[in-house]
Design an enzyme around this catalytic site. Structure first.
Site, PDB file in Angstrom:
ATOM      1  N   ARG A  56      -8.626  13.314  73.797  1.00 47.33           N
ATOM      2  CA  ARG A  56      -9.019  12.390  74.862  1.00 47.33           C
ATOM      3  C   ARG A  56      -7.886  12.219  75.872  1.00 47.33           C
ATOM      4  O   ARG A  56      -8.102  12.299  77.083  1.00 47.33           O
ATOM      5  CB  ARG A  56      -9.413  11.037  74.277  1.00 47.33           C
ATOM      6  CG  ARG A  56      -9.871  10.017  75.319  1.00 47.33           C
ATOM      7  CD  ARG A  56     -10.123   8.656  74.709  1.00 47.33           C
ATOM      8  NE  ARG A  56     -11.217   8.691  73.748  1.00 47.33           N
ATOM      9  CZ  ARG A  56     -11.073   8.627  72.435  1.00 47.33           C
ATOM     10  NH1 ARG A  56      -9.853   8.536  71.909  1.00 47.33           N
ATOM     11  NH2 ARG A  56     -12.117   8.658  71.644  1.00 47.33           N
ATOM     12  N   SER A  59      -9.554  13.279  68.023  1.00 43.46           N
ATOM     13  CA  SER A  59     -10.120  12.559  69.171  1.00 43.46           C
ATOM     14  C   SER A  59      -9.028  11.857  69.978  1.00 43.46           C
ATOM     15  O   SER A  59      -9.076  11.848  71.215  1.00 43.46           O
ATOM     16  CB  SER A  59     -11.165  11.542  68.697  1.00 43.46           C
ATOM     17  OG  SER A  59     -10.579  10.560  67.855  1.00 43.46           O
ATOM     18  N   ASN A 110      -8.078  14.068  79.797  1.00 38.19           N
ATOM     19  CA  ASN A 110      -8.087  13.255  81.008  1.00 38.19           C
ATOM     20  C   ASN A 110      -6.884  13.537  81.897  1.00 38.19           C
ATOM     21  O   ASN A 110      -7.005  13.642  83.121  1.00 38.19           O
ATOM     22  CB  ASN A 110      -8.135  11.775  80.640  1.00 38.19           C
ATOM     23  CG  ASN A 110      -9.519  11.311  80.265  1.00 38.19           C
ATOM     24  OD1 ASN A 110     -10.339  10.976  81.126  1.00 38.19           O
ATOM     25  ND2 ASN A 110      -9.804  11.284  78.978  1.00 38.19           N
TER      26      ASN A 110
END
Length: 258
Positions: free
Chosen positions: A198, A194, A202
C-alpha cells in the site's frame, strides 16, 4: 534539466534513470545505498528534532518546537488510546516513530525530481533515488519489522500453546483444523504484504507522476506540478497515518488473549 535529459536520452531513458536506485551487490544481497542513506538521515533528523524539543521543554510558555512536538505526541497518543486495548510501553513510541519516519520518507517526494540527482551527478553518482518509500525493499523492511513484533507479542501474551490454538482452532473449531490453519496463515502473511505494498504503490505512483510532469515543456510544469504537490501532501500524510494505525491495530490484536 529535464528538457536537456529528455532530448539526450528520450522519455523512457529519463524515467528509468530516475527510478533506478544506487545499488551494490547482486541478487538477494543487493543493497540500495540511496535508500539506506536517506532513511538514516531522516531517522537522524527525527531523533534530533525530538531531542531538541525535550531539551527545551518547559512548564512555562512553550516555544514553537515544543508546541509542535507536543501536538504530534498528543495526536499519536490519542490514536493509541482509541485503537490499542493492551498494556505496553512500546506501542506509543513505536507508533510515533513509524508515523514521523514514514511521513519524512514520503515528504521527500515533494522536492523537485531533478534537484538531488543533479547534485549526485556533480559528485559522480550516476543514480540517486531519494524517496525511500518508492523502494519496495524499504517498505517491506518496515512492515516485516512490524510483523515480527506481532508474532512476538502474540506468543508473549498468549503463550506458545495459546498462539498455536489460535492458529489451529479459530474460527471454525478443531474439526476444521487444516482449513483454520490455512486461513490464519493467509491472514497473518497478508498483514506485512498489505502494509508494504500500500505504501509503496501510492508513493511510487506519485513519484512517477512528478517525473512525467518534469518531461513536459517548462512553461507547463508549474501549472501541473503545484496542484499535484498540494494534493500529494494529503496523500503522504494519509499513508503515514494508515501505516501507523494499522500497526497499532495489529499489535492490539496480538495482545488480545481469547
Amino acid at each position: 534539466m529535464a528538457t536537456e535529459v529528455h532530448a539526450a536520452e528520450g522519455a523512457t531513458g529519463y524515467i528509468i534513470h530516475h527510478l533506478t536506485p544506487l545499488h551494490v551487490g547482486e541478487g538477494f544481497w543487493t543493497l540500495h545505498l540511496d535508500t539506506l542513506f536517506f532513511s538514516a538521515v531522516l531517522g537522524g533528523l527525527f531523533l534530533w528534532f525530538f531531542k531538541i524539543a525535550a531539551d527545551k521543554a518547559t512548564a512555562g510558555v512553550p516555544g514553537l518546537v515544543q508546541n509542535f512536538a507536543e501536538m504530534l505526541i498528543e495526536f499519536v497518543d490519542n490514536q493509541v488510546k482509541d485503537s490499542f486495548h493492551g498494556n505496553s510501553k512500546l506501542i506509543a513510541p513505536l507508533a510515533l516513530t513509524i508515523f514521523c519516519w514514514v511521513f519524512m520518507w514520503n515528504f521527500m517526494d515533494l522536492f523537485p525530481v531533478d534537484i538531488f540527482p543533479l547534485v549526485g551527478s556533480l559528485m559522480g553518482i550516476e543514480y540517486l533515488r531519494v524517496v525511500p518509500s518508492t523502494d519496495l525493499n524499504a517498505t517491506f523492511a518496515m512492515s516485516i519489522s512490524v510483523f515480527c513484533l506481532i508474532i512476538f507479542y502474540s506468543i508473549k501474551i498468549k503463550g506458545p500453546w495459546g498462539f498455536a490454538k489460535e492458529l489451529m482452532f479459530q474460527p471454525f473449531g478443531p474439526w476444521l483444523l487444516p482449513f483454520n490453519l490455512l486461513l490464519k496463515l493467509v491472514e497473518e502473511i497478508a498483514k506485512p504484504i498489505s502494509l508494504a505494498l500500500r505504501l509503496f504503490g501510492n508513493l511510487y505512483a506519485g513519484e512517477l507522476i512528478f517525473i512525467l510532469i518534469a518531461l513536459l515543456p517548462w512553461y507547463l510544469q508549474p501549472v501541473l506540478s503545484f496542484p499535484w504537490a498540494i494534493f500529494h501532501i494529503l496523500i503522504i500524510t494519509l499513508q503515514a497515518f494508515i501505516f501507523m494505525v494499522l500497526t497499532i491495530v495489529y499489535l492490539s490484536m496480538a495482545h488480545e488473549d481469547h
